[in-house]
Design a protein around this motif. Structure first.
Motif, PDB file in Angstrom:
ATOM      1  N   LEU A  16       0.906  -1.314   0.044  1.00 49.02           N
ATOM      2  CA  LEU A  16       0.139  -0.044  -0.008  1.00 49.02           C
ATOM      3  C   LEU A  16       0.958   1.101  -0.123  1.00 49.02           C
ATOM      4  O   LEU A  16       1.739   1.169   0.715  1.00 49.02           O
ATOM      5  CB  LEU A  16      -0.946  -0.088   1.067  1.00 49.02           C
ATOM      6  CG  LEU A  16      -0.476   0.039   2.601  1.00 49.02           C
ATOM      7  CD1 LEU A  16      -0.853   1.290   3.542  1.00 49.02           C
ATOM      8  CD2 LEU A  16      -0.686  -1.419   3.286  1.00 49.02           C
ATOM      9  N   HIS A  17       0.413   2.021  -0.744  1.00 49.88           N
ATOM     10  CA  HIS A  17       1.519   3.241  -1.090  1.00 49.88           C
ATOM     11  C   HIS A  17       2.943   2.879  -1.140  1.00 49.88           C
ATOM     12  O   HIS A  17       3.684   3.844  -0.600  1.00 49.88           O
ATOM     13  CB  HIS A  17       1.414   4.178   0.147  1.00 49.88           C
ATOM     14  CG  HIS A  17      -0.311   4.956   0.047  1.00 49.88           C
ATOM     15  ND1 HIS A  17      -0.917   5.202  -1.097  1.00 49.88           N
ATOM     16  CD2 HIS A  17      -1.046   4.812   1.037  1.00 49.88           C
ATOM     17  CE1 HIS A  17      -2.080   5.511  -0.700  1.00 49.88           C
ATOM     18  NE2 HIS A  17      -2.491   5.261   0.603  1.00 49.88           N
ATOM     19  N   GLY A  18       3.251   1.810  -1.774  1.00 53.82           N
ATOM     20  CA  GLY A  18       4.743   1.275  -1.673  1.00 53.82           C
ATOM     21  C   GLY A  18       5.171   0.815  -0.945  1.00 53.82           C
ATOM     22  O   GLY A  18       6.369   0.354  -0.829  1.00 53.82           O
ATOM     23  N   ILE A  19       4.686   0.494   0.469  1.00 57.63           N
ATOM     24  CA  ILE A  19       4.995   0.094   1.855  1.00 57.63           C
ATOM     25  C   ILE A  19       4.432  -1.479   1.960  1.00 57.63           C
ATOM     26  O   ILE A  19       3.127  -1.542   1.392  1.00 57.63           O
ATOM     27  CB  ILE A  19       4.970   0.654   2.968  1.00 57.63           C
ATOM     28  CG1 ILE A  19       3.432   1.171   3.085  1.00 57.63           C
ATOM     29  CG2 ILE A  19       5.816   2.117   2.712  1.00 57.63           C
ATOM     30  CD1 ILE A  19       3.147   2.092   4.518  1.00 57.63           C
ATOM     31  N   ILE A  21       4.942  -5.548   4.185  1.00 58.55           N
ATOM     32  CA  ILE A  21       5.695  -6.478   5.031  1.00 58.55           C
ATOM     33  C   ILE A  21       7.268  -6.140   5.176  1.00 58.55           C
ATOM     34  O   ILE A  21       7.530  -6.081   4.047  1.00 58.55           O
ATOM     35  CB  ILE A  21       5.251  -7.764   5.360  1.00 58.55           C
ATOM     36  CG1 ILE A  21       3.753  -7.841   5.401  1.00 58.55           C
ATOM     37  CG2 ILE A  21       6.164  -8.760   6.417  1.00 58.55           C
ATOM     38  CD1 ILE A  21       3.223  -7.419   6.679  1.00 58.55           C
ATOM     39  N   GLY A  22       7.731  -5.882   5.849  1.00 60.17           N
ATOM     40  CA  GLY A  22       9.416  -5.509   5.987  1.00 60.17           C
ATOM     41  C   GLY A  22       9.793  -4.019   5.834  1.00 60.17           C
ATOM     42  O   GLY A  22      10.878  -3.705   5.827  1.00 60.17           O
ATOM     43  N   SER A  23       8.761  -3.228   5.484  1.00 62.50           N
ATOM     44  CA  SER A  23       9.194  -1.957   5.557  1.00 62.50           C
ATOM     45  C   SER A  23       9.803  -1.299   6.534  1.00 62.50           C
ATOM     46  O   SER A  23       9.176  -1.778   7.590  1.00 62.50           O
ATOM     47  CB  SER A  23       7.989  -0.943   4.900  1.00 62.50           C
ATOM     48  OG  SER A  23       7.785  -1.528   3.642  1.00 62.50           O
ATOM     49  N   THR A  24      10.558  -0.200   6.459  1.00 64.39           N
ATOM     50  CA  THR A  24      11.023   0.289   8.012  1.00 64.39           C
ATOM     51  C   THR A  24       9.927   1.318   8.506  1.00 64.39           C
ATOM     52  O   THR A  24       9.008   1.635   7.681  1.00 64.39           O
ATOM     53  CB  THR A  24      12.124   0.929   7.683  1.00 64.39           C
ATOM     54  OG1 THR A  24      12.213   2.135   6.852  1.00 64.39           O
ATOM     55  CG2 THR A  24      13.435  -0.125   7.294  1.00 64.39           C
ATOM     56  N   LEU A  25      10.019   1.785   9.810  1.00 69.82           N
ATOM     57  CA  LEU A  25       9.246   2.488  10.113  1.00 69.82           C
ATOM     58  C   LEU A  25       9.691   3.971   9.426  1.00 69.82           C
ATOM     59  O   LEU A  25       8.483   4.426   9.234  1.00 69.82           O
ATOM     60  CB  LEU A  25       9.660   2.724  11.790  1.00 69.82           C
ATOM     61  CG  LEU A  25       8.865   3.858  12.638  1.00 69.82           C
ATOM     62  CD1 LEU A  25       7.583   3.186  12.546  1.00 69.82           C
ATOM     63  CD2 LEU A  25       9.425   4.013  13.985  1.00 69.82           C
ATOM     64  N   ALA A  26      10.609   4.236   9.192  1.00 67.47           N
ATOM     65  CA  ALA A  26      10.853   5.392   8.394  1.00 67.47           C
ATOM     66  C   ALA A  26      10.060   5.630   7.214  1.00 67.47           C
ATOM     67  O   ALA A  26       9.368   6.503   6.586  1.00 67.47           O
ATOM     68  CB  ALA A  26      12.261   5.739   7.919  1.00 67.47           C
ATOM     69  N   GLU A  27      10.164   4.400   6.315  1.00 69.83           N
ATOM     70  CA  GLU A  27       9.361   4.250   5.263  1.00 69.83           C
ATOM     71  C   GLU A  27       7.901   4.412   5.179  1.00 69.83           C
ATOM     72  O   GLU A  27       7.292   5.187   4.304  1.00 69.83           O
ATOM     73  CB  GLU A  27       9.899   2.950   4.489  1.00 69.83           C
ATOM     74  CG  GLU A  27      11.190   2.972   3.923  1.00 69.83           C
ATOM     75  CD  GLU A  27      11.563   1.374   3.669  1.00 69.83           C
ATOM     76  OE1 GLU A  27      12.425   1.250   2.726  1.00 69.83           O
ATOM     77  OE2 GLU A  27      10.888   0.350   4.112  1.00 69.83           O
ATOM     78  N   VAL A  28       7.482   3.819   6.212  1.00 68.77           N
ATOM     79  CA  VAL A  28       5.924   3.885   6.767  1.00 68.77           C
ATOM     80  C   VAL A  28       5.738   5.295   7.020  1.00 68.77           C
ATOM     81  O   VAL A  28       4.440   5.918   6.333  1.00 68.77           O
ATOM     82  CB  VAL A  28       5.658   2.958   7.800  1.00 68.77           C
ATOM     83  CG1 VAL A  28       4.240   3.365   8.127  1.00 68.77           C
ATOM     84  CG2 VAL A  28       5.759   1.506   7.363  1.00 68.77           C
ATOM     85  N   GLY A  91      -5.305  10.535  -1.309  1.00 74.18           N
ATOM     86  CA  GLY A  91      -5.960  10.536  -2.410  1.00 74.18           C
ATOM     87  C   GLY A  91      -6.854   9.204  -2.808  1.00 74.18           C
ATOM     88  O   GLY A  91      -7.425   9.196  -3.766  1.00 74.18           O
ATOM     89  N   VAL A  92      -7.045   8.430  -1.636  1.00 74.82           N
ATOM     90  CA  VAL A  92      -7.728   7.003  -1.669  1.00 74.82           C
ATOM     91  C   VAL A  92      -9.096   7.414  -0.886  1.00 74.82           C
ATOM     92  O   VAL A  92      -9.107   7.607   0.114  1.00 74.82           O
ATOM     93  CB  VAL A  92      -7.265   6.079  -1.195  1.00 74.82           C
ATOM     94  CG1 VAL A  92      -8.012   4.979  -1.277  1.00 74.82           C
ATOM     95  CG2 VAL A  92      -5.681   5.776  -1.934  1.00 74.82           C
ATOM     96  N   ALA A  93     -10.457   7.336  -1.724  1.00 75.25           N
ATOM     97  CA  ALA A  93     -11.673   7.594  -1.284  1.00 75.25           C
ATOM     98  C   ALA A  93     -12.424   6.303  -1.040  1.00 75.25           C
ATOM     99  O   ALA A  93     -12.701   5.696  -1.819  1.00 75.25           O
ATOM    100  CB  ALA A  93     -12.384   8.598  -2.220  1.00 75.25           C
TER     101      ALA A  93
END
Length: 187
Positions: A16-19, A21-28, A91-93
């Motif tokens: 979702l929005h490029g993130i 499982i495994g994404s870092t806190l900064a990426e989120v 931008g997601v409704a």
């Protein structure tokens, strides 16, 4: 983008929005710059970021990484203002209710959609996409009508869970059923 198109993409990709499982806190944080409540486990071994109807779960390591998450769509029926805030920031409704039939129709327009397995979850149907690590709970009680909560045939929640390597079909489920969930304690 509509909520149904967004959910179809999430189910197909596990992102979702490029993130994911495994994404870092900064990426989120970069992908979801919304107001949130952080809940740290008593022993500091877990973090839950609650954005209203969206929750992301983290486990520590060299840095905090996403271990699961959930879109608790049933919450929008009683608090549609959450959807308006999400739409303004992403931008997601989303609408107050999300019909599974609409999500399935949006999924049918995505090439190479993962196979879905269906299980009965006592008043819910669970559609599980093993390839993307996504689970969808749909209200399966014919007497449930739309009102302050989702009704029959509506999506209750969409959850991300971490797959682990191992025998075919082996996974660690990070599924959030209803309103409560506690992240697993790390050894």
């Amino acid at each position: 983008m509509t909520g149904t198109a967004f959910l179809a993409s999430l189910i197909a990709t596990g992102r979702l929005h490029g993130i994911g499982i495994g994404s870092t806190l900064a990426e989120v944080d970069r992908a979801l710059p919304h107001r949130r409540v952080d809940v740290v486990g008593e022993d500091g071994a877990s973090l839950r970021r609650d954005y209203g109807f969206v929750e992301v779960y983290f486990n520590p390591g060299d840095e905090w990484v996403a271990s699961g998450g959930s879109f608790e769509l049933h919450r929008l029926a009683g608090a549609p203002g959450q959807a308006a805030r999400w739409a303004a920031g992403t931008g997601v409704a989303f609408t107050r209710y999300t019909a599974w039939a609409d999500v399935r129709a949006a999924l049918s327009r995505i090439p190479q959609t993962p196979a879905l397995t269906l299980t009965d979850q006592g008043g819910f149907r669970e559609y599980r996409a093993e390839a993307s690590g996504v689970s969808v709970l749909v209200v399966d009680d014919a007497e449930e009508e739309r009102g302050a909560h989702a009704g029959h045939g509506d999506v209750w929640s969409v959850s991300l869970w971490r797959r682990r390597s191992g025998p075919a079909g082996a996974s660690t489920r990070m599924i959030l059923r209803h309103h409560t969930w506690s992240p697993p304690r790390l050894p």
